[in-house]
Scaffold this motif. Structure first.
Motif, PDB file in Angstrom:
ATOM      1  N   GLU A  19       0.816  -1.212   0.000  1.00 19.54           N
ATOM      2  CA  GLU A  19       0.000   0.000   0.000  1.00 19.54           C
ATOM      3  C   GLU A  19       0.856   1.270   0.000  1.00 19.54           C
ATOM      4  N   VAL A  20       0.296   2.305  -0.611  1.00 17.40           N
ATOM      5  CA  VAL A  20       0.903   3.636  -0.554  1.00 17.40           C
ATOM      6  C   VAL A  20       0.667   4.210   0.838  1.00 17.40           C
ATOM      7  N   PRO A  21       1.673   4.791   1.460  1.00 14.08           N
ATOM      8  CA  PRO A  21       1.470   5.396   2.791  1.00 14.08           C
ATOM      9  C   PRO A  21       0.374   6.461   2.770  1.00 14.08           C
ATOM     10  N   GLU A  22      -0.380   6.573   3.848  1.00 16.67           N
ATOM     11  CA  GLU A  22      -1.509   7.505   3.927  1.00 16.67           C
ATOM     12  C   GLU A  22      -1.087   8.941   3.675  1.00 16.67           C
ATOM     13  N   ASP A  23       0.099   9.325   4.161  1.00 16.40           N
ATOM     14  CA  ASP A  23       0.500  10.733   4.024  1.00 16.40           C
ATOM     15  C   ASP A  23       0.891  11.098   2.589  1.00 16.40           C
ATOM     16  N   GLN A  24       0.877  10.091   1.678  1.00 13.72           N
ATOM     17  CA  GLN A  24       1.200  10.381   0.280  1.00 13.72           C
ATOM     18  C   GLN A  24      -0.038  10.304  -0.624  1.00 13.72           C
ATOM     19  N   LYS A  25      -1.197  10.071  -0.028  1.00 14.41           N
ATOM     20  CA  LYS A  25      -2.409   9.924  -0.833  1.00 14.41           C
ATOM     21  C   LYS A  25      -3.090  11.250  -1.147  1.00 14.41           C
TER      22      LYS A  25
END
Length: 391
Positions: A34-40
């Protein structure tokens, strides 16, 4: 969470060249990275990015009895508002960067070759029967990469453990190594085995049996016991300006010389063999504490040692030195001080059998794979043998 996926019905075109596609009949297990939340969120317009698919890679793994493919799917997000700032989840943590072998497959290859003594060309055939084609050259390259980049630091740590042990034991064995610079295109190399406190093992490869090999390893050991077979190359560690270790002798080696004489019908060797047998019988007593073993040795083993010493004094001058029994007497006499050292310390074993047992897999393996392909390959094998012997 790994997810079993159905086999794809679409066949991928093979345009030739490059890495071959992994067989479609193998089961696939998906791993979503998964893509980290802070990069979404888009850093430009602060809008939430839209999921647009995956960046996919595969590793080939092996579980006991079957192959399986792990599909690593890295999420990709992009901002639909400004169509900028696409982000991809970090790469999967692979054993070899951009390589296909998983941990299970790499373990199977190494155990098969270095513990089950299976040459890579035989392993290649075995894998082919499972429907998976892996060239022996690929397996050799993987072994090189893993041993040098991942396992060598562990072997270095094992070396430290061995050299800091209360008791270090050592012995060597041969290994043929291909060498284009040698007139015969092959030379005889040596694996030097070192074990520490019955827990750790470290194997060092040297292109020859020069005494500089073991001395280079052992000179950093500032104090302690070293149990060997009596090889004269260790003498600098016991005597002279570089002396820092205490020599412990091997009764198993001493016995071998007398057994050779007895095997040649020289019955004069029989008393020594019986007394050595008694020493080993005493050692089999169920004793746990070193202090208790010391007391048992002083009470039971010491009188046996005195009988052996008396026999030497009575018979050594009567036996021609060039006979089998004469050679046994010379070895026993020269090694006497180191051989009786076990009497003074309950932690010291009677012989160097532990190292000889560690050497056995190499002795069996070289009958199958015959030689190491290069000095580099022999050094990598030493790293792997260090870990396997410790285990």
């Amino acid at each position: 969470i790994p997810v079993e996926t159905k086999q794809s019905s679409k066949k991928k075109k093979n345009h030739g060249g490059g890495r071959q596609e992994l067989p479609e009949h193998l089961p696939r297990i998906e791993h979503i990275v998964e893509v980290p939340e802070d990069q979404k969120n888009c850093p430009e317009c602060q809008c939430t990015k839209t999921f647009i698919g995956y960046e996919t890679s595969e590793t080939l793994d092996y579980a006991p009895g079957h192959f399986e493919v792990h599909v690593h799917k890295r999420e990709k997000f992009v901002c639909r508002s400004c169509e900028e700032g696409m982000v991809i989840a970090p790469p999967a943590n692979k054993l070899i960067e951009k390589g296909i072998p998983g941990i299970g497959l790499m373990t199977e290859i190494m155990i098969s070759k270095y513990r089950d003594h299976l040459p890579l060309y035989r392993l290649e055939k075995r894998f082919k029967r499972h429907g998976v084609a892996i060239a022996r050259s690929s397996m050799s390259s993987w072994i090189q990469t893993v041993s040098e980049s991942l396992l060598s630091p562990l072997a270095d740590r094992l070396q430290d453990k061995v050299l800091n042990a209360y008791l270090t034991q050592s012995d060597d064995t041969t290994i043929k190594v291909l060498d284009r610079d040698h007139p015969k295109n092959i030379r005889l190399g040596y694996f030097w085995f070192y074990t520490g406190d019955h827990k750790y093992a470290f194997i060092d490869f040297r292109p020859g049996r020069s005494r500089e090999g073991p001395i280079d390893i052992l000179k950093s050991r500032k104090t302690g016991y070293l149990l060997t077979d009596g090889y004269s190359g260790y003498n600098r560690l016991y005597n002279g300006d570089e002396a820092n270790l205490t020599n412990v002798g091997c009764w198993m080696h001493a016995r071998r010389y007398f057994y050779k004489a007895y095997d040649r019908k020289d019955l004069r060797a029989l008393p020594i063999l019986e007394w050595i047998k008694e020493l080993y019988r005493i050692e089999k007593e169920e004793i746990s504490a070193e202090s208790e073993r010391y007391e048992v040795r002083q009470t039971l083993s010491k009188p046996v040692i005195e009988q052996i010493k008396q026999w030497l004094e009575d018979n050594s001058r009567k036996i021609p030195p060039k006979t089998a029994l004469g050679k046994a007497v010379i070895y026993l006499t020269n090694q006497w001080d180191s051989l009786i050292r076990f009497l003074d310390d309950g932690k010291l074993p009677l012989d160097n059998g532990e190292v000889e047992r560690a050497i056995r897999p190499v002795a069996v393996g070289r009958k199958n794979y015959l030689f190491a392909g290069s000095k580099r390959g022999a050094r990598n094998a030493a790293v792997i043998y260090s870990l396997l012997s410790t285990c």
